[in-house]
Design a protein around this motif. Structure first.
Motif, PDB file in Angstrom:
ATOM      1  N   TRP A 247      56.924  36.089 -43.378  1.00 16.07           N
ATOM      2  CA  TRP A 247      57.721  37.156 -42.860  1.00 16.07           C
ATOM      3  C   TRP A 247      57.170  38.693 -43.585  1.00 16.07           C
ATOM      4  O   TRP A 247      56.955  39.723 -42.887  1.00 16.07           O
ATOM      5  CB  TRP A 247      59.088  37.136 -42.640  1.00 16.07           C
ATOM      6  N   SER A 248      57.317  38.568 -44.581  1.00 17.88           N
ATOM      7  CA  SER A 248      56.799  39.754 -45.655  1.00 17.88           C
ATOM      8  C   SER A 248      55.479  40.358 -45.259  1.00 17.88           C
ATOM      9  O   SER A 248      55.063  41.500 -45.257  1.00 17.88           O
ATOM     10  CB  SER A 248      56.929  39.575 -46.978  1.00 17.88           C
TER      11      SER A 248
ATOM     12  N   ARG B  11      62.079  43.057 -36.251  1.00 21.79           N
ATOM     13  CA  ARG B  11      61.386  42.337 -37.248  1.00 21.79           C
ATOM     14  C   ARG B  11      62.517  41.361 -38.075  1.00 21.79           C
ATOM     15  O   ARG B  11      62.179  40.442 -38.605  1.00 21.79           O
ATOM     16  CB  ARG B  11      60.908  43.570 -38.494  1.00 21.79           C
ATOM     17  N   TRP B  12      63.624  41.911 -38.273  1.00 18.73           N
ATOM     18  CA  TRP B  12      64.564  41.023 -38.968  1.00 18.73           C
ATOM     19  C   TRP B  12      65.258  39.842 -38.145  1.00 18.73           C
ATOM     20  O   TRP B  12      65.616  38.925 -38.922  1.00 18.73           O
ATOM     21  CB  TRP B  12      65.572  41.834 -39.556  1.00 18.73           C
ATOM     22  N   ALA B  13      64.868  39.880 -37.115  1.00 15.86           N
ATOM     23  CA  ALA B  13      65.375  38.859 -36.046  1.00 15.86           C
ATOM     24  C   ALA B  13      65.014  37.481 -36.420  1.00 15.86           C
ATOM     25  O   ALA B  13      65.603  36.335 -36.237  1.00 15.86           O
ATOM     26  CB  ALA B  13      65.169  39.105 -34.392  1.00 15.86           C
ATOM     27  N   ALA B  14      63.707  37.498 -36.876  1.00 16.91           N
ATOM     28  CA  ALA B  14      63.190  36.102 -37.354  1.00 16.91           C
ATOM     29  C   ALA B  14      63.758  35.270 -38.530  1.00 16.91           C
ATOM     30  O   ALA B  14      63.535  34.356 -38.707  1.00 16.91           O
ATOM     31  CB  ALA B  14      61.725  36.392 -37.434  1.00 16.91           C
ATOM     32  N   LEU B  15      64.308  36.279 -39.329  1.00 15.82           N
ATOM     33  CA  LEU B  15      64.783  35.832 -40.549  1.00 15.82           C
ATOM     34  C   LEU B  15      66.255  34.903 -40.152  1.00 15.82           C
ATOM     35  O   LEU B  15      66.465  34.000 -40.939  1.00 15.82           O
ATOM     36  CB  LEU B  15      65.170  36.821 -41.287  1.00 15.82           C
TER      37      LEU B  15
ATOM     38  N   GLN C 159      62.832  30.884 -30.519  1.00 16.42           N
ATOM     39  CA  GLN C 159      61.551  31.272 -29.346  1.00 16.42           C
ATOM     40  C   GLN C 159      62.001  32.477 -28.902  1.00 16.42           C
ATOM     41  O   GLN C 159      61.205  33.089 -28.309  1.00 16.42           O
ATOM     42  CB  GLN C 159      61.712  29.973 -28.449  1.00 16.42           C
ATOM     43  N   PHE C 160      63.169  33.107 -29.258  1.00 13.67           N
ATOM     44  CA  PHE C 160      63.759  34.382 -28.581  1.00 13.67           C
ATOM     45  C   PHE C 160      63.077  35.521 -29.725  1.00 13.67           C
ATOM     46  O   PHE C 160      63.559  36.611 -29.327  1.00 13.67           O
ATOM     47  CB  PHE C 160      64.986  34.416 -28.227  1.00 13.67           C
ATOM     48  N   THR C 161      62.560  35.298 -30.751  1.00  9.71           N
ATOM     49  CA  THR C 161      62.018  36.099 -31.764  1.00  9.71           C
ATOM     50  C   THR C 161      60.749  36.068 -32.050  1.00  9.71           C
ATOM     51  O   THR C 161      60.114  35.288 -31.166  1.00  9.71           O
ATOM     52  CB  THR C 161      62.982  35.750 -33.040  1.00  9.71           C
TER      53      THR C 161
END
Length: 403
Positions: free
Chosen positions: A25-26, A40-44, A76-78
């Motif tokens: 992610w970084s 960007r933070w949503a995938a975490l 799947q929504f991120t």
């Protein structure tokens, strides 16, 4: 509901997966882009939830699979994270390996249906070959880990079954060995008692007579009987020791006692019991023909031998009768001795002789009766006798040979 404490290895896997996901992610390495939650933070969020489910993969596989499924759907929504997908495949694998048997059977079929359903749905929606690629990826993420887990679980269960069978086989072998040892000890005890008790009883009676009577003739006769029984007992002991030794290439099999030696056995009893006023007779009414099976002859010989030994120890003066008859497919052995007050020395008894006789008869599935009965009416009045009756089955095959 309180969840069990996670396994240490599972915690390490979860932390490694979370660290890998954060590292990807970084660097901005996403699996997709332009999704509903493009921040960007949503995938975490799915990544952290999946790492928590990964920590429960062994102690609560069903819960981990349910949470992991929600996390992979949310991913799947991120923009998506590869570590999230990889941890989900491990959760599916662990759910099959560590879950209940029913769950392990259902998950491969469920993931197969999901893979097929996803492929068909995207084919209908997109109507191009890219839908097949989505179906392949779905199978790799869900169905393939489930099948791998099923194979591993089957191998583990087969190995566990083999281990249990080996333990059961070893246990049965140990039980058989213990039973064989007990049976062999009982057999040796019977042989030792039957072979030696007769001679030692005669020695005890005549040595007591020699010590209690101040008569040179009686003493000499008693010492003669003592010497004869000592020599015979020593020979029997040597034969027993020979049976107990491990047979080697130069070792010859020891002779087995049989009914052919009854005459000598009764003659020896006459010699040992003459001083006590005992007379011994043998009535052998067996039919002429082939010999009886060796186990039957050995048992009959030992029963007569023990009965004569008991007569020497306890019988009152009179006639001791030994009768043998072969009828109705069985060998019948009867030994009758007078019962009453006995003059002179007596030898102590332990009761092991009757136990040994009953064991021998039981091994041949025969019957044995021993006890006091009324006299035969031959002038003894109300005198009682001690009678031993044994019925030893010969067997159908032996009867056919005699016919």
């Amino acid at each position: 509901m309180t969840l069990p404490r996670p396994h240490r290895v599972d915690l390490l896997i979860a932390l490694a997966g979370l660290a890998t996901g954060v590292l990807l992610w970084s660097f901005g390495l996403y699996t997709t882009g332009g999704r509903l939650f493009d921040e960007r933070w949503a995938a975490l969020v799915p990544l952290a939830v999946m790492a928590g489910a990964e920590a429960l993969r062994r102690v609560a596989p069903q819960t981990a699979l349910a949470v992991g499924t929600l996390a992979i759907v949310a991913d799947q929504f991120t923009n998506g994270n590869l570590a999230t997908v990889l941890m989900f495949t491990d959760i599916v694998y662990a759910a099959v390996v560590y879950g209940t048997p029913g769950q392990a059977r259902r998950i491969p079929y469920t993931t197969a249906l999901v893979t097929v359903g996803t492929t068909v749905a995207f084919l209908v929606w997109w109507q191009n070959a890219f839908a097949l690629l989505v179906g392949v990826i779905t199978g790799i993420v869900s169905f393939l880990p489930a099948v791998t887990g099923s194979i591993v679980r089957n191998h583990r269960e087969a190995a566990e079954s083999a281990r249990l069978r080996a333990e059961q086989t070893a246990l049965l072998a140990e039980i058989d060995r213990a039973q064989a040892v007990v049976a062999e000890r009982a057999r040796m005890a019977r042989e030792l008692h039957d072979m030696v008790a007769n001679h030692l009883s005669a020695i005890a009676i005549h040595s007591t007579a020699a010590l209690s009577l101040d008569d040179p003739g009686t003493t000499r006769q008693a010492l003669t009987v003592i010497r004869e029984n000592s020599v015979a007992g020593l020979a029997e002991m040597r034969r027993l020791i020979g049976l107990l030794r491990e047979s080697g290439a130069e070792t010859e099999p020891a002779a087995t006692a049989s009914l052919a030696g009854l005459d000598a056995l009764v003659e020896q009893a006459r010699t040992n019991g003459s001083a006590s006023g005992l007379r011994f007779t043998l009535d052998d009414a067996r039919r002429e023909g082939p010999g009886l099976p060796a186990p039957v002859e050995l048992a009959a010989y030992r029963i007569v031998q023990e009965s004569l030994t008991n007569a020497l120890k306890h019988a009152a003066p009179g006639e001791v009768r030994v009768a043998l008859a072969h009828e109705e497919g069985a060998l019948r052995v009867t030994v009758t001795s007078p019962y009453g007050q006995r003059p002179g020395p007596r030898a102590p008894g332990s009761g092991a002789g009757l136990v040994g006789m009953r064991e021998r008869v039981a091994l041949l599935e025969g019957s044995l009766e021993a006890g006091l009965e009324a006299g035969d009416g031959d002038g003894d009045g109300d005198a009682k006798v001690w009678r031993v009756r044994a019925v030893l089955p010969v067997g159908a095959s032996e009867e056919e040979e005699r016919a």
